[in-house]
Scaffold this active site. Structure first.
Site, PDB file in Angstrom:
ATOM      1  N   GLU A 297       0.808  -1.309  -0.180  1.00  0.00           N
ATOM      2  CA  GLU A 297       0.193   0.329  -0.287  1.00  0.00           C
ATOM      3  C   GLU A 297       0.851   0.854   0.208  1.00  0.00           C
ATOM      4  O   GLU A 297       0.872   2.488   1.128  1.00  0.00           O
ATOM      5  CB  GLU A 297      -0.508   0.226   0.839  1.00  0.00           C
ATOM      6  CG  GLU A 297      -1.765  -1.034   0.956  1.00  0.00           C
ATOM      7  CD  GLU A 297      -2.367  -1.356   1.992  1.00  0.00           C
ATOM      8  OE1 GLU A 297      -3.928  -1.637   1.690  1.00  0.00           O
ATOM      9  OE2 GLU A 297      -2.028  -1.439   3.489  1.00  0.00           O
TER      10      GLU A 297
HETATM   11  C1  TNX Z   1      -4.995  -4.587   4.044  1.00  0.00           C
HETATM   12  S1  TNX Z   1      -3.183  -6.688   3.323  1.00  0.00           S
HETATM   13  C2  TNX Z   1      -3.426  -4.579   4.655  1.00  0.00           C
HETATM   14  C3  TNX Z   1      -3.456  -3.871   5.924  1.00  0.00           C
HETATM   15  C4  TNX Z   1      -4.752  -3.991   6.929  1.00  0.00           C
HETATM   16  C5  TNX Z   1      -5.582  -5.183   5.653  1.00  0.00           C
HETATM   17  C6  TNX Z   1      -6.997  -5.049   6.688  1.00  0.00           C
HETATM   18  C7  TNX Z   1      -1.464  -5.847   3.804  1.00  0.00           C
HETATM   19  C8  TNX Z   1      -0.736  -5.883   2.729  1.00  0.00           C
HETATM   20  N1  TNX Z   1      -2.661  -4.645   4.092  1.00  0.00           N
HETATM   21  O1  TNX Z   1      -2.427  -3.303   6.300  1.00  0.00           O
HETATM   22  O2  TNX Z   1      -4.333  -3.737   8.071  1.00  0.00           O
HETATM   23  O3  TNX Z   1      -5.483  -4.946   4.599  1.00  0.00           O
HETATM   24  O4  TNX Z   1      -7.895  -6.834   6.690  1.00  0.00           O
END
Ligand code: TNX
Length: 479
Positions: A297
């Site tokens: 992200e």
């Molecule tokens: C996505 S999975 C994220 C996390 C959040 C999660 C909640 C991922 C690599 N990043 O930062 O906690 O969704 O489900």
């Protein structure tokens, strides 16, 4: 019905009365499997002085190593180390494996097979021949949003071992907190060990705490993969290490649940030394071969800067002699062969991940709609998120990992990993009620050959396991 969960690849029930275990039943095991033998003795109610390290347990239970340990490739390249066989007859029980990893699984399964009969325990007459389907069978636990102390992690490890899972991935850093003491950068935990998401506990692992986690894991045949999430998800670092910020001032503590707003900066001369210090120290504390560098992200980073920062992080990891693991977003950088890429977002990057795999990466499958155990069971669940949908027990059981990423060659798959994020999950009861029973379903998907899977039979076996969880004081969702 066999009581083993996950279901072994082959269970051949034999005629005969089976083997009656008494408190005096001899259990023989090589020294390398002593811990597994002790756990077996405890589970079967066998007295400790009936344990022996000779290979001969005529009339008893023998755990036997059948080949030298050394040359078998380990996770994530092979499942051979974890293969084992069990033979139960009236006059004795033999568990064989060519590695301690297999003996451990054999002992775990043997303990599950025991049926109570008239005040004692009976092992039914049978032959089991078994090996896991996937080499990497993991659970990722977010201790950064909400902190879970060593005792909680030990309980998680025990549950994982009973389900024959073999990788605990600890998400140790995020915007809301920093959970692992870093000797060269003590401010990280001094300042950001004391913060957490709203409603969650704060805290951090000292080096000694972390050693207690990796030691217990090793005893259970579980590899710990520590994650330091960069170049995004770094608010806790920016709070504790002001030099990482353009103005040299610390950013505020963050206790919300947004993602994607914090970032390292390529042009900042402090960034690379920070990465080097942190990954060097984490590597020195970690006996396992992997370090996870996050990479997910990067919403506030431009593409080129993201790629350059991931390159620096990979370099810092590789320099420690460890192998890098990264979330799928990092697949668009040039990763060294053997890097493990973790696929989680089913609507993004499938082609990029498949291409990275073709170029030498190993893929770890964590499709959120099936493997994210922080998703609500259904709309009535008090805890959890829904961004990837609700996830019932049946849906956690009924999926095929190799169909989650179109265009991916099965030969490039390292394995599967469940994940639990802790924005809404703050206590042990919260945690276990989200993990259980879905982690058992996940474990069977990870271990058992697909043609052997059967939802109704799984639910029957699960009833036995639920009783065990209750006896251990572990919360489980009743649905
Ligand atoms: C996505 S999975 C994220 C996390 C959040 C999660 C909640 C991922 C690599 N990043 O930062 O906690 O969704 O489900």
């Amino acid at each position: 019905m066999t009581r083993a969960l996950p279901l072994p690849a082959l269970v051949d029930e034999r005629p005969g009365a089976g083997f009656l275990v008494t408190p005096r039943t001899l259990i023989a095991a090589p020294a390398a499997a002593a811990a597994a033998a002790e756990r077996l003795a405890e589970a079967l109610g066998v007295e400790r002085d009936a344990l022996t390290d000779t290979q001969d347990a005529a009339g008893g239970i023998a755990l036997r190593l059948t080949a030298p340990v050394a040359d078998l490739p380990a996770v994530p390249e092979s499942v051979d180390r974890e293969a084992y066989a069990i033979t139960v007859g009236e006059d004795g029980v033999v568990v064989t494996a060519s590695d301690v990893a297999g003996l451990r699984h054999g002992a775990t399964v043997l303990a599950q097979l025991a049926e109570p009969v008239g005040g004692g325990l009976l092992l039914p007459a049978l032959r089991v021949e078994d090996r896991p389907r996937f080499a990497w069978r993991g659970l990722s636990l977010d201790v950064a949003r909400s902190f879970f102390p060593v005792a909680s992690i030990h309980r998680v490890l025990d549950v994982m071992a009973s389900l024959r899972l073999n990788v605990l991935h600890l998400h140790l850093t995020d915007d809301q907190g920093w959970r692992l003491e870093i000797a060269s950068r003590p401010r990280l935990t001094e300042l950001s060990g004391g913060t957490a998401v709203d409603g969650g506990d704060a805290g951090f692992y000292t080096a000694a705490d972390y050693a207690r986690i990796v030691d217990r894991a090793a005893d259970l045949g579980i590899v710990v993969v520590p994650e330091v999430d960069v170049p995004g998800h770094v608010n806790a670092a920016l709070h504790a290490e002001p030099a990482l910020n353009p103005d040299g001032e610390p950013v505020d503590v963050y206790t919300g649940t947004e993602v994607g707003f914090s970032r390292l900066r390529l042009e900042n001369a402090e960034t690379v030394p920070f990465l080097t210090d942190v990954f060097t120290d984490v590597a020195a504390m970690t006996p396992g071969p992997f370090l996870h560098l996050g990479g997910d992200e990067p919403l506030s980073l431009d593409g080129d800067e993201y790629v350059a920062l991931v390159d620096r992080a990979v370099e810092a990891v590789t320099r420690t002699g460890k192998r890098a693991v990264a979330w799928q977003e990092a697949a668009r950088t040039s990763l060294p062969a053997g890097t493990v890429v973790q696929f989680w977002h089913e609507q993004q990057d499938a082609d990029v991940v498949a291409a990275a795999a073709a170029a030498g990466a190993r893929v770890l499958l964590s499709p959120a709609s099936r493997a994210y155990l922080d998703m609500k069971y259904d709309e009535d669940s008090p805890l959890g998120l829904t961004w990837a949908g609700c996830l019932t027990l049946d849906d956690a059981y009924g999926w095929e990992p190799l169909e989650t990423l179109p265009g991916l060659d099965a030969a490039h798959v390292a394995g599967v990993e469940a994940a639990v994020w802790t924005e809404t999950i703050h206590t042990d009861d919260d945690l276990f009620s989200m993990l259980l029973p879905r982690l058992a379903a996940f474990a069977e998907v990870a271990w058992t050959p697909p043609h052997r899977r059967d939802l109704a039979a799984f639910r029957e076996r699960l009833d036995v396991v639920r009783a065990r969880w209750t006896a251990q004081g572990l919360a489980a969702d009743p649905r």
